[in-house]
Scaffold this motif. Sequence first.
Motif, PDB file in Angstrom:
ATOM      1  N   HIS B 161      43.755  42.098  33.783  1.00  0.00           N
ATOM      2  CA  HIS B 161      43.729  42.643  35.138  1.00  0.00           C
ATOM      3  C   HIS B 161      42.287  42.873  35.587  1.00  0.00           C
ATOM      4  O   HIS B 161      41.905  42.474  36.678  1.00  0.00           O
ATOM      5  CB  HIS B 161      44.476  43.982  35.188  1.00  0.00           C
ATOM      6  CG  HIS B 161      45.936  43.857  35.468  1.00  0.00           C
ATOM      7  ND1 HIS B 161      46.817  43.238  34.622  1.00  0.00           N
ATOM      8  CD2 HIS B 161      46.684  44.288  36.513  1.00  0.00           C
ATOM      9  CE1 HIS B 161      48.027  43.291  35.126  1.00  0.00           C
ATOM     10  NE2 HIS B 161      47.992  43.919  36.264  1.00  0.00           N
ATOM     11  N   LEU B 166      41.766  43.088  39.448  1.00  0.00           N
ATOM     12  CA  LEU B 166      42.988  43.730  39.923  1.00  0.00           C
ATOM     13  C   LEU B 166      43.030  45.167  39.442  1.00  0.00           C
ATOM     14  O   LEU B 166      42.499  45.492  38.383  1.00  0.00           O
ATOM     15  CB  LEU B 166      44.225  42.995  39.386  1.00  0.00           C
ATOM     16  CG  LEU B 166      44.417  41.561  39.824  1.00  0.00           C
ATOM     17  CD1 LEU B 166      45.548  40.932  39.042  1.00  0.00           C
ATOM     18  CD2 LEU B 166      44.706  41.514  41.313  1.00  0.00           C
ATOM     19  N   ARG B 169      48.038  48.611  37.502  1.00  0.00           N
ATOM     20  CA  ARG B 169      49.172  49.350  38.062  1.00  0.00           C
ATOM     21  C   ARG B 169      50.373  49.176  37.165  1.00  0.00           C
ATOM     22  O   ARG B 169      50.584  48.113  36.590  1.00  0.00           O
ATOM     23  CB  ARG B 169      49.532  48.784  39.435  1.00  0.00           C
ATOM     24  CG  ARG B 169      48.619  49.239  40.530  1.00  0.00           C
ATOM     25  CD  ARG B 169      49.447  49.358  41.810  1.00  0.00           C
ATOM     26  NE  ARG B 169      48.634  49.983  42.848  1.00  0.00           N
ATOM     27  CZ  ARG B 169      48.084  49.299  43.825  1.00  0.00           C
ATOM     28  NH1 ARG B 169      48.256  48.008  43.910  1.00  0.00           N
ATOM     29  NH2 ARG B 169      47.376  49.923  44.724  1.00  0.00           N
ATOM     30  N   THR B 171      53.358  48.779  38.038  1.00  0.00           N
ATOM     31  CA  THR B 171      54.279  47.756  38.552  1.00  0.00           C
ATOM     32  C   THR B 171      53.882  46.346  38.136  1.00  0.00           C
ATOM     33  O   THR B 171      54.743  45.493  37.965  1.00  0.00           O
ATOM     34  CB  THR B 171      54.347  47.834  40.082  1.00  0.00           C
ATOM     35  OG1 THR B 171      53.028  48.089  40.566  1.00  0.00           O
ATOM     36  CG2 THR B 171      55.263  48.954  40.515  1.00  0.00           C
ATOM     37  N   THR B 172      52.565  46.104  37.996  1.00  0.00           N
ATOM     38  CA  THR B 172      52.166  44.746  37.635  1.00  0.00           C
ATOM     39  C   THR B 172      51.992  44.586  36.123  1.00  0.00           C
ATOM     40  O   THR B 172      51.877  43.477  35.627  1.00  0.00           O
ATOM     41  CB  THR B 172      50.842  44.348  38.320  1.00  0.00           C
ATOM     42  OG1 THR B 172      49.866  45.339  38.005  1.00  0.00           O
ATOM     43  CG2 THR B 172      51.016  44.256  39.812  1.00  0.00           C
TER      44      THR B 172
END
Lengths: 187, 210
Positions: B161, B166, B169, B171-172
């Motif tokens: 990430h 990024l 999170r 969620t990811t």
Amino acid sequence: MTTRDLVLAALFAAIIVALGLLPPIMLGFIPVPITAQSMGVMLAGVILGARRGTVAVLLVLLLAAIGLPVLSGGRGGLAVFAAPTTGYLIGWAFAAFTTGFIAERVVRPSQTSLTQTLGFFVAAVAGGVVVLYAFGITYLAFITGIGMNKAFIGSMAFIPGDVVKAVVAALAGRAVLAGYPLLPARA
Amino acid sequence: MKSLYVEGDSFFHRLPPRPKLILLLVASLALFLTRSPLLLGLAAGAAALLYSSLGIGWRQSRIRLRPILLTIAIVALATLVLNSMEEGIAVLLRLTTLMLLAAAVSATVPIGDFINEVTLAARPLERLGLVKASDIGLSVGLVIRFVPEVDSRFQQLRQAHQARGLKVRATTMIVPLIIQTLKSADEIAAAIDARGIRGQRQARNSEDSR
């Protein structure tokens, strides 16, 4: 249980333990910190179904009971089962079972992704909120003698966080179903 | 993962696991039969004495007991405010006693002994055909082995990430973490069966042929 089912449950138990290593997050509109671990319980039901999901959760509880610090915040040992909140731990197993039971029956591979996500959300709320709080609140009321109403009011602050977790669990469950389906293994 | 077992040679250490677990069970029931502050106070004192005889030390004890003691205190205080002084004190003493006893058992029974007891307790269930008692030890071993694995996968995903700019999170992260982890199930199951660890070749074949 086949060896594969056993391994899947053990792997998922390890995921639930690892989720407990994540620091709790504060969301602006909820007064209490939320931990990722109880979301693991919903995820177990949504992804593995009733039987394997329940076994995964029971394994985490067993590890905690025999003295390993597997619960969020590094808690473990028999002492965590002597706390006022023990009802929630006992409820985990039933929450995973309920979530899995509903998910297995409601979600079909032929449905659109939105319907699947909604089905998973309903399953996660039914298990991870309704059933879980039924156990947690009953135990709290019994052990303190404050009565169900007061125990319910005292637990309300945690419900919004668990609904948020159900949303994330539903989205994750649907994504895993698309990427690596395990749920329709009801041969 | 470090277990809560503490080496030692106290009386409670030398006691075999089963009487200790039975004591805990009996205490967890008996404590709810009375609400007399005197009796509960005596029980709490005895539990504290027992716990302190184990030689765990203040620092370690604080790390172990503080989170549970905190919830007990909050709930006891709430009971005191909502109901009565007597109820609040009873809740505080009961739960503190139980916590100390449970912590004492956890500190003096090694993991291996615990698994033996659990396996033994599961024998009646095995006769009912609900579980295979020897699977319990195997599964516990598997989970302990997998936790560092899952954690290192998590670190890899986090680095992936960050390398792509990024934000990390839940969620990811969760989806790839779960899929990657569960995908290894087939290999691990095959490895277990190839070594005959579950010793049920015939049972497995009959399941396969169903």
